[in-house]
Design a protein around this motif. Sequence first.
Motif, PDB file in Angstrom:
ATOM      1  N   THR A   1       5.843  -8.775  43.341  1.00 51.33           N
ATOM      2  CA  THR A   1       6.208  -7.904  42.405  1.00 51.33           C
ATOM      3  C   THR A   1       4.947  -6.941  41.891  1.00 51.33           C
ATOM      4  OG1 THR A   1       5.508  -9.626  40.915  1.00 51.33           O
ATOM      5  CG2 THR A   1       8.081  -9.348  41.172  1.00 51.33           C
TER       6      THR A   1
ATOM      7  N   HIS B   1      10.712  -7.205  41.186  1.00 46.63           N
ATOM      8  CA  HIS B   1      11.720  -8.359  41.797  1.00 46.63           C
ATOM      9  C   HIS B   1      13.009  -7.932  42.364  1.00 46.63           C
ATOM     10  CE1 HIS B   1      13.494 -12.412  42.045  1.00 46.63           C
ATOM     11  NE2 HIS B   1      14.579 -11.858  41.358  1.00 46.63           N
TER      12      HIS B   1
ATOM     13  N   TYR C   1       9.477 -16.323  34.104  1.00 45.02           N
ATOM     14  CA  TYR C   1       9.172 -15.664  35.478  1.00 45.02           C
ATOM     15  C   TYR C   1       7.888 -15.374  35.376  1.00 45.02           C
ATOM     16  CZ  TYR C   1       9.470 -13.231  39.867  1.00 45.02           C
ATOM     17  OH  TYR C   1       9.293 -12.729  41.024  1.00 45.02           O
TER      18      TYR C   1
END
Lengths: 118, 454
Positions: free
Chosen positions: B180, B209, B279
């Motif tokens: 990412t 992502h 995340y």
Amino acid sequence: MKVRLVDIAHARSGDKGDTANVGVIAMRTAWYPILERELTTERVATHFRGMITGPVERYALPNLDALNFLLHGALGGGGTLSLKTDAQGKVFSTALLRMVLDVPDEEGRTLGLPRGGQ
Amino acid sequence: MSRTVRVGAGQGFWGDWLEAPRRQVEGGPIDYLMLDYLAEVTMSILQKQKERDPSMGYARDFVGAMESVFSAVADRGVRVIANAGGVNPPASAAAVHTAARKHGVADRIRIGVVTGDDVLPRIDDLLAKGQALANMDTREPLATIRDRVLSANAYIGAGPIVQALRQGANVVITGRSTDTALTMAPLLHEFDWKRDDWDRLAAGIVAGHIIECGAQCSGGNCLFDWRNIPDLADVGYPIVEAQADGTFYITKHPGTGGRISRHTVIEQLVYEMGNPHEYITPDVIADFTSIQVEDAGPDRVKVSGITGKPPTDKLKVSIAYRAGFKAVGTLVYVWPDAIEKARLADRVLRQRLDRLGLRFEEIHTEFLGATATHGALAGDGRDAPEIQLRVGVRSADRATVERFTREIAPLVLNGPPSVTGFAGGRPKTEEVVAYWPALVDKREITTRVEMYSP
């Protein structure tokens, strides 16, 4: 009425170590509450009994009309250790979609759910 | 109209479509080409290659990819960000430089090299300092596998990539950067986001992502309405069109195949998802339950509303270690009673292995065409026209696995009937390189950025 999950939702799955994740997504936003109500952690754990050795965790993402399930102990050790064809859990997604849900007739008609299953 | 920065994805893994990078720079405007080459297993493969030849250890596909986009980089100002460096980013830079000279563009290719993620030489030092490097999943101490470690790399964030861009690099090569970060870094650089502007940083991570697996968000491997996804042969790879406030659009070049819709983007968002509230990346923790996704025209999706919070003081470390040997043998059994014949063959094989005194850490049988991937949910495989018996074994002892590979072929003549599909010869024994995820204190990891000069 019986509703096949595969007719009202789509899904994608992947891996993290020995855990498979299955993201299941309602095909229409109006159908998401059915998923949230019917796809309980317990029912999903029962569905996958014999296929996974660990517990199931569930997370709700109403913003994406989606639920995320973590299936622990699903991949025979995971990664390169696994001897499975589906070592990376790529098709646990459609395994979940084999579920058939019981939805009240009235609600099913109102929401326009496709009838299916036996 | 606020300024837009376009980041196009050109590779989603090492082995992805060779055509994709060139098509991204030729199909329409992009500012950055993002190439993601690394998966958990990739680093250990690269480490083995580097052991054999110290000038290797990077994703070699990357050199070809660069050759296909040199003119866009040299003449049109497209900048490339890739984690193709693997365990040897300087060697990767040298190979790209050599190729640039051959193409007569070396004076216009400025390569920034990010290092510091490789902690293999520092493992004992880290252990001595009290960094346990225990397995995040099983909690086992590293001592269990210490003598078998092949590679160890910390997942690093966007910081050093931004630094390379600030120093004027138009090609940035990293080792084990997070996937990412390759997308978030150019946005952070262009919009000059503050390093504690958590919501915008999280937006950059979510954008990363969505496109880090290439076409998997633009119609590839998409279950929703898969029959009607147009022209997959010509599939367009995804492009992030980002704005300074963190709002972004996912789109693809006009005239390409595939599809970008709310459904295709959400399918990718849930891929490999853990706890969606957290995340975790080195730069920020993104909350996936905050993401708003809406259709904004043909093959165009708007993503907004993303929130984030400060990261932890740890970095994830990916450690690869030797974990024995494995082999997989297959045979195909055919109607009538294909599944029963395959089951009998499996029993016969196991009896023979047992009588030979072979002991495996694991022996795993599947019946492809019946229960291999969906287990009992798929029924019992009766009346299947053909079933592939697939038996895999794993052992710390290579000879044990080798002996297993000799036991498959005989079944063709001395096992159950109606068997075929043994054209490939004996199964190959392969070494297993397994993955050990751990955590390390951030302050132990120092990244470096250098502009490559031959």
